[in-house]
Design a protein around this motif. Structure first.
Motif, PDB file in Angstrom:
ATOM      1  N   ALA A 206       0.802  -1.228   0.000  1.00 43.73           N
ATOM      2  CA  ALA A 206       0.000   0.000   0.000  1.00 43.73           C
ATOM      3  C   ALA A 206       0.830   1.270   0.000  1.00 43.73           C
ATOM      4  N   GLU A 207       2.086   1.189   0.398  1.00 51.24           N
ATOM      5  CA  GLU A 207       2.880   2.408   0.544  1.00 51.24           C
ATOM      6  C   GLU A 207       3.177   3.048  -0.808  1.00 51.24           C
ATOM      7  N   SER A 208       3.258   4.361  -0.816  1.00 47.83           N
ATOM      8  CA  SER A 208       3.486   5.097  -2.053  1.00 47.83           C
ATOM      9  C   SER A 208       4.906   4.900  -2.570  1.00 47.83           C
ATOM     10  N   ILE A 209       5.062   5.112  -3.881  1.00 48.40           N
ATOM     11  CA  ILE A 209       6.365   5.121  -4.544  1.00 48.40           C
ATOM     12  C   ILE A 209       6.659   6.568  -4.927  1.00 48.40           C
ATOM     13  N   TYR A 210       7.870   7.031  -4.650  1.00 51.22           N
ATOM     14  CA  TYR A 210       8.201   8.429  -4.855  1.00 51.22           C
ATOM     15  C   TYR A 210       9.169   8.589  -6.035  1.00 51.22           C
ATOM     16  N   PHE A 211       8.896   9.586  -6.862  1.00 47.29           N
ATOM     17  CA  PHE A 211       9.760   9.920  -7.997  1.00 47.29           C
ATOM     18  C   PHE A 211      10.158  11.384  -7.851  1.00 47.29           C
ATOM     19  N   TYR A 212      11.471  11.663  -7.947  1.00 43.88           N
ATOM     20  CA  TYR A 212      11.922  13.033  -7.761  1.00 43.88           C
ATOM     21  C   TYR A 212      13.280  13.233  -8.434  1.00 43.88           C
ATOM     22  N   VAL A 213      13.646  14.492  -8.597  1.00 45.66           N
ATOM     23  CA  VAL A 213      14.976  14.855  -9.092  1.00 45.66           C
ATOM     24  C   VAL A 213      15.898  14.996  -7.888  1.00 45.66           C
ATOM     25  N   HIS A 214      16.920  14.162  -7.832  1.00 47.86           N
ATOM     26  CA  HIS A 214      17.852  14.202  -6.708  1.00 47.86           C
ATOM     27  C   HIS A 214      18.584  15.536  -6.691  1.00 47.86           C
ATOM     28  N   GLU A 215      18.914  16.010  -5.483  1.00 49.67           N
ATOM     29  CA  GLU A 215      19.554  17.319  -5.353  1.00 49.67           C
ATOM     30  C   GLU A 215      20.885  17.383  -6.097  1.00 49.67           C
ATOM     31  N   LYS A 216      21.560  16.239  -6.277  1.00 49.60           N
ATOM     32  CA  LYS A 216      22.820  16.229  -7.011  1.00 49.60           C
ATOM     33  C   LYS A 216      22.601  16.289  -8.523  1.00 49.60           C
ATOM     34  N   ASP A 217      21.374  16.075  -8.949  1.00 50.78           N
ATOM     35  CA  ASP A 217      21.052  16.083 -10.376  1.00 50.78           C
ATOM     36  C   ASP A 217      20.299  17.340 -10.794  1.00 50.78           C
ATOM     37  N   ALA A 218      20.198  18.307  -9.899  1.00 53.25           N
ATOM     38  CA  ALA A 218      19.426  19.524 -10.187  1.00 53.25           C
ATOM     39  C   ALA A 218      20.360  20.740 -10.226  1.00 53.25           C
ATOM     40  N   PRO A 219      19.976  21.794 -10.982  1.00 54.20           N
ATOM     41  CA  PRO A 219      18.800  21.790 -11.856  1.00 54.20           C
ATOM     42  C   PRO A 219      19.084  21.071 -13.164  1.00 54.20           C
ATOM     43  N   GLN A 220      18.023  20.575 -13.790  1.00 55.09           N
ATOM     44  CA  GLN A 220      18.149  19.930 -15.084  1.00 55.09           C
ATOM     45  C   GLN A 220      17.504  20.808 -16.140  1.00 55.09           C
ATOM     46  N   ASN A 221      18.101  20.806 -17.315  1.00 61.06           N
ATOM     47  CA  ASN A 221      17.602  21.617 -18.409  1.00 61.06           C
ATOM     48  C   ASN A 221      16.826  20.748 -19.374  1.00 61.06           C
ATOM     49  N   SER A 222      15.594  21.153 -19.681  1.00 65.49           N
ATOM     50  CA  SER A 222      14.762  20.446 -20.651  1.00 65.49           C
ATOM     51  C   SER A 222      14.169  21.481 -21.590  1.00 65.49           C
ATOM     52  N   GLY A 223      14.843  21.696 -22.737  1.00 68.95           N
ATOM     53  CA  GLY A 223      14.373  22.742 -23.640  1.00 68.95           C
ATOM     54  C   GLY A 223      14.511  24.087 -22.965  1.00 68.95           C
ATOM     55  N   ARG A 224      13.405  24.796 -22.783  1.00 67.53           N
ATOM     56  CA  ARG A 224      13.450  26.093 -22.106  1.00 67.53           C
ATOM     57  C   ARG A 224      13.040  25.964 -20.636  1.00 67.53           C
ATOM     58  N   SER A 225      12.953  24.722 -20.123  1.00 71.81           N
ATOM     59  CA  SER A 225      12.489  24.482 -18.756  1.00 71.81           C
ATOM     60  C   SER A 225      13.619  23.959 -17.880  1.00 71.81           C
ATOM     61  N   PHE A 226      13.452  24.158 -16.565  1.00 71.29           N
ATOM     62  CA  PHE A 226      14.348  23.587 -15.580  1.00 71.29           C
ATOM     63  C   PHE A 226      13.543  22.725 -14.617  1.00 71.29           C
ATOM     64  N   PHE A 227      14.129  21.585 -14.239  1.00 78.32           N
ATOM     65  CA  PHE A 227      13.504  20.739 -13.232  1.00 78.32           C
ATOM     66  C   PHE A 227      14.119  21.076 -11.883  1.00 78.32           C
ATOM     67  N   MET A 228      13.269  21.307 -10.900  1.00 78.06           N
ATOM     68  CA  MET A 228      13.745  21.617  -9.558  1.00 78.06           C
ATOM     69  C   MET A 228      14.129  20.330  -8.824  1.00 78.06           C
ATOM     70  N   ARG A 229      14.954  20.489  -7.810  1.00 78.03           N
ATOM     71  CA  ARG A 229      15.350  19.323  -7.037  1.00 78.03           C
ATOM     72  C   ARG A 229      14.259  18.947  -6.046  1.00 78.03           C
ATOM     73  N   ARG A 230      14.127  17.683  -5.840  1.00 82.60           N
ATOM     74  CA  ARG A 230      13.257  17.092  -4.829  1.00 82.60           C
ATOM     75  C   ARG A 230      11.781  17.500  -4.993  1.00 82.60           C
ATOM     76  N   ASN A 231      11.370  17.883  -6.178  1.00 83.45           N
ATOM     77  CA  ASN A 231       9.953  18.193  -6.372  1.00 83.45           C
ATOM     78  C   ASN A 231       9.238  16.885  -6.669  1.00 83.45           C
ATOM     79  N   GLU A 232       9.143  16.066  -5.631  1.00 81.08           N
ATOM     80  CA  GLU A 232       8.698  14.684  -5.821  1.00 81.08           C
ATOM     81  C   GLU A 232       7.203  14.582  -6.085  1.00 81.08           C
ATOM     82  N   ILE A 233       6.859  13.544  -6.819  1.00 84.59           N
ATOM     83  CA  ILE A 233       5.472  13.136  -6.974  1.00 84.59           C
ATOM     84  C   ILE A 233       5.378  11.707  -6.478  1.00 84.59           C
ATOM     85  N   SER A 234       4.217  11.304  -6.055  1.00 84.32           N
ATOM     86  CA  SER A 234       4.053   9.961  -5.530  1.00 84.32           C
ATOM     87  C   SER A 234       3.033   9.193  -6.347  1.00 84.32           C
ATOM     88  N   ALA A 235       3.267   7.909  -6.469  1.00 87.41           N
ATOM     89  CA  ALA A 235       2.325   7.016  -7.135  1.00 87.41           C
ATOM     90  C   ALA A 235       1.867   5.992  -6.111  1.00 87.41           C
TER      91      ALA A 235
END
Length: 290
Positions: A206-235
């Motif tokens: 039942a426990e959630s699974i977390y997906f996030y950008v690790h602080e060592k991998d941030a910021p990331q560049n995607s086109g004109r966007s940046f991904f913030m660190r630890r902005n996790e989402i859960s499934a």
């Protein structure tokens, strides 16, 4: 209000700062992503007074050509001793998201319930009542519906209801519980990461699974966007232990399954769907959490 046209103006000056006419001029236009999209020449400009050139009502309505919030122009005068008053210009714009060509995701926070089979989405268009719009197993949905214009999409309202099994019906039915829907709109390509997490008896975890950008991998560049660190989402897996989550292709993501003591780091592949266990994980970063 959406920007559909802009008024462009440039002055050309001699070495004394006096406005003078020029035999040739070139303005290189780049969009918000830095892509060269057009070149202005004398044929595109009107000399409103000596050394003053304008392109009034320049069309910037194409949101694919002019995404984002600005465009830039680099001016060059092809005449010795004459230069543009300002070699580099910025023009602010605001283009609407292209409804037909963008990615639209509906998401909601659902509570785990062993009776829930999936979710029914209801849509309300301005001037109409809510109608059944779609059904999905997991708590998100890619909205690929048709809208007559940008306004209709912006004013549309959505809700989601769990579908449950009942003795009175042969198929799952909405139970009337309503979840608030969040809308995500962008021009990114997504991959749906799915999988199954079970305990040793075969029961769903039942426990959630977390997906996030690790602080060592941030910021990331995607086109004109940046991904913030630890902005996790859960499934949250359903009661069968199954989960699915849409992630942006090309992003470097860390997945954490606390109940399994596992942390995995991977690049989201450029494919519509992939099983979590089939991902290419970074060997040095594959380890059990302590």
């Amino acid at each position: 209000m959406f920007t559909t046209t802009i008024d462009i103006q440039i002055r050309t000056l001699d070495s004394l700062g006096t406005p003078v006419s020029v035999p040739a001029i070139e303005g290189i236009i780049r969009n918000y992503e830095g892509e060269r999209v057009a070149t202005l020449t004398l044929e595109d400009l009107t000399e409103t007074s000596t050394g003053v050139y304008a392109a009034d009502g320049y069309d910037v309505s194409d949101s694919q050509k002019f995404p984002g919030t600005e465009l830039t122009i680099f001016w060059c005068v092809l005449e010795e001793g004459i230069s543009p008053e300002v070699a580099f210009q910025r023009y602010s714009i605001f283009s609407p998201v292209n409804v037909s060509g963008s990615t639209r995701i509906l998401t909601w926070c659902a509570r785990q319930d062993p009776k829930v089979y999936g979710y029914e989405i209801f849509r309300t268009i301005q001037g109409e009542g809510p109608t059944s719009y779609a059904k999905t197993v997991f708590p998100y949905f890619f909205d690929r519906g048709t809208y007559t214009n940008q306004k209709e999409w912006e004013l549309a309202r959505f809700s989601a209801q769990p579908m449950v099994w009942t003795p009175a019906a042969d198929t799952p039915k909405s139970n009337g519980v309503t979840y608030e829907v969040t809308r995500i709109v962008n021009d990114k390509t997504y991959c749906e990461i799915f999988g199954e997490v079970l305990d040793v008896s075969g029961s769903g975890v039942a426990e959630s699974i977390y997906f996030y950008v690790h602080e060592k991998d941030a910021p990331q560049n995607s086109g004109r966007s940046f991904f913030m660190r630890r902005n996790e989402i859960s499934a949250s897996p359903n009661y069968r232990g199954q989960f699915s989550v849409p992630l942006i292709c090309g992003s470097l993501v860390t997945a954490e399954i606390p109940s399994a003591g596992i942390i995995r780091r991977f690049v989201v592949p450029n494919t519509p769907r992939v099983n979590f266990k089939d991902l290419d994980f970074y060997p040095l970063d594959t380890h059990r959490a302590q």
